[in-house]
Design a protein around this motif. Structure first.
Motif, PDB file in Angstrom:
ATOM      1  N   ARG A   1       3.631  -3.995  -0.999  1.00 33.21           N
ATOM      2  CA  ARG A   1       2.877  -3.200  -0.037  1.00 33.21           C
ATOM      3  C   ARG A   1       3.467  -1.792  -0.021  1.00 33.21           C
ATOM      4  O   ARG A   1       4.608  -1.581  -0.406  1.00 33.21           O
ATOM      5  CB  ARG A   1       2.923  -3.835   1.353  1.00 33.21           C
TER       6      ARG A   1
ATOM      7  N   GLU B   1       4.275   1.509   2.382  1.00 26.17           N
ATOM      8  CA  GLU B   1       4.430   1.984   3.753  1.00 26.17           C
ATOM      9  C   GLU B   1       4.555   3.507   3.725  1.00 26.17           C
ATOM     10  O   GLU B   1       5.240   4.057   2.858  1.00 26.17           O
ATOM     11  CB  GLU B   1       5.705   1.394   4.387  1.00 26.17           C
ATOM     12  N   ASN B   2       3.903   4.181   4.661  1.00 22.94           N
ATOM     13  CA  ASN B   2       4.009   5.643   4.818  1.00 22.94           C
ATOM     14  C   ASN B   2       3.675   6.412   3.542  1.00 22.94           C
ATOM     15  O   ASN B   2       4.231   7.484   3.319  1.00 22.94           O
ATOM     16  CB  ASN B   2       5.416   6.044   5.286  1.00 22.94           C
TER      17      ASN B   2
ATOM     18  N   ARG C   1      13.085  -2.235  -1.357  1.00 24.61           N
ATOM     19  CA  ARG C   1      12.405  -1.091  -0.726  1.00 24.61           C
ATOM     20  C   ARG C   1      12.721   0.146  -1.555  1.00 24.61           C
ATOM     21  O   ARG C   1      13.880   0.540  -1.640  1.00 24.61           O
ATOM     22  CB  ARG C   1      12.886  -0.870   0.706  1.00 24.61           C
TER      23      ARG C   1
ATOM     24  N   GLN D   1      11.965   4.055  -1.882  1.00 25.47           N
ATOM     25  CA  GLN D   1      11.425   5.209  -1.173  1.00 25.47           C
ATOM     26  C   GLN D   1      11.414   6.426  -2.090  1.00 25.47           C
ATOM     27  O   GLN D   1      12.420   6.748  -2.725  1.00 25.47           O
ATOM     28  CB  GLN D   1      12.250   5.501   0.077  1.00 25.47           C
TER      29      GLN D   1
END
Length: 171
Positions: free
Chosen positions: A9, A11-12, A135, A137
């Motif tokens: 998924r 996010e942001n 995660r 980023q």
């Protein structure tokens, strides 16, 4: 979710979260990420090997590696090298590894033309199994799109398939 499925998924607009459960104890899965002898068996997509893997597994330490395509069936990729460099920020064994991931050259110089990634790996104990949460980023949605367009998701899926095969072979 089957054991070998990756859920993903965003996010942001700039954080890609990947999750997968491995049928192996957390300590063993964590060890796969800190030991060059293990990484050489599974890091990289199918058909790629890790001829260079120097790892200094500690906060501030560097992991410098080369993935090389050894599969002639991959056409134009055959013989290609892809260098990477990770700088470890924080390590909590056997729970978390946080590092910045860069594209680099053979000398370890960062390629400023390609996006770096802030990576947090979380290893969650599930009664003898391990849920791995990655995660990643990026500085922007565009940077995330750049690596996605490069086939990163397929590469990670194949890499984690190879990790599962290696875990099954040694446990």
């Amino acid at each position: 979710m089957s054991l070998n499925a990756i859920s993903s998924r965003v996010e942001n607009d700039r954080v890609l979260v990947l999750e997968r459960t491995f049928d192996a104890p957390r300590d063993l899965v964590f060890k796969m990420f800190k030991d060059a002898e293990h990484l050489k068996h599974w890091w990289g997509p199918s058909g790629w090997e890790l001829p260079v893997c120097h790892i200094d597994f500690r906060p501030g330490g560097i992991w410098h590696y080369c993935m090389k395509c050894m599969d002639q069936n991959q056409g134009e990729f055959y013989g290609m090298e892809s260098w990477g460099k990770a700088v470890y920020k924080d390590i909590i064994e056997p729970e978390t590894i946080i590092y910045t991931d860069y594209f680099s050259d053979a000398e370890g110089n960062v390629d400023e033309n390609l996006p770096s990634t802030e990576v947090t790996l979380e290893f969650i104990d599930l009664d003898g199994k391990t849920k791995l949460v990655n995660r990643a980023q990026y500085v922007s949605a565009e940077a995330l799109k750049t690596v996605t367009d490069m086939g990163m998701l397929q590469g990670i899926t194949e890499t984690w398939n190879r990790l599962e095969e290696h875990l099954n072979a040694i446990k």
